[in-house]
Design an enzyme around this catalytic site. Sequence first.
Site, PDB file in Angstrom:
ATOM      1  CG  HIS A 121      -8.668  11.105   7.389  1.00  0.00           C
ATOM      2  ND1 HIS A 121      -7.898  12.017   7.038  1.00  0.00           N
ATOM      3  CD2 HIS A 121      -9.658  11.598   8.121  1.00  0.00           C
ATOM      4  CE1 HIS A 121      -8.068  13.337   7.511  1.00  0.00           C
ATOM      5  NE2 HIS A 121      -9.284  12.893   8.059  1.00  0.00           N
ATOM      6  CE  LYS A 170     -15.212  10.155 -15.867  1.00  0.00           C
ATOM      7  NZ  LYS A 170     -15.666  11.488 -15.972  1.00  0.00           N
TER       8      LYS A 170
END
Length: 299
Positions: A121, A170
């Site tokens: 979170h 990525k």
Amino acid sequence: MTDHVSTHQAEDDARNESILIWVNGALKPRDQALVSVYDSGFMLGDGVWEGVRLYNGRWTFLDEHMDRLFEAAKAIDIDIGMTRDQVIAAIMETQAANGMTTDAHARLMVTRGVKTRPFQHPKLSQSGPTVVIIMEHSRQKLPRPIRLATVPHLRGLPMTQDPKLNSHSKLNCILACIAAEKAGADEALMLDVHGFVNTTNACNFFTVRKGAVWTSTGDYCMNGITRQKVIDLCRENGIPVYERNFSLVDTYGADEAFLTGTFGAQTPVSTIDGRQIGTGQMGPMTERIRGLYKTLVGA
């Protein structure tokens, strides 16, 4: 086949062992430039970045890179905590501290900061952001054109992870690169969600057919700054250029292919999926565009 090369392959430079790295306002030696294991960038890839290139004392297209950095930070709801001028000043401070005048590359990274607990979170990132500038002496060293292999990994739709976002996350591109290397190539050619040729795992992709330059529509790839400069240079110099959908069949039959990116500028492609493109060497159109680009950036 083990002789892999990369679009980001650079000359060895001993000066990079003693560079100073900007970390949250302090310049630190390379071995002391550290961030917390609780940093959201390390833990979750929660951050954005930019790569900027120094040619003859000038950071190329710096305004466009700053536009993209701040737009990306806003998109993922990170407050960089610095103005554009302050970020640019930090780049200049790092450049001066390292005595760099040309052929340098800066990677500017912004994460959501340090978390209080090791969970997802974003509200747990209560100390931040983390801002880092890594600046290295860097000249491309490419012994031959790049070999590409088409992989099953796609650049996806914006409702999953928008490919236009320069995110720290990525993994999709890394997996694509691994798949290409396993297939004996250097980097991956990635398709879009409709099966059209899109981009590589690290760079934007162009082909040349019958005197015209083609690239993807840009709907499903990072709209690179170098990509756009190449498109602009073509238009300004009477070179037909098209942003369009095209297939692997079109790609295999191309006269030339090349990649664009901040680090390598224009990198020629020799083969795609084992098929030789043109002569297998840098073609005349790629060479012409490279010359126009060098003039543009003052390299």
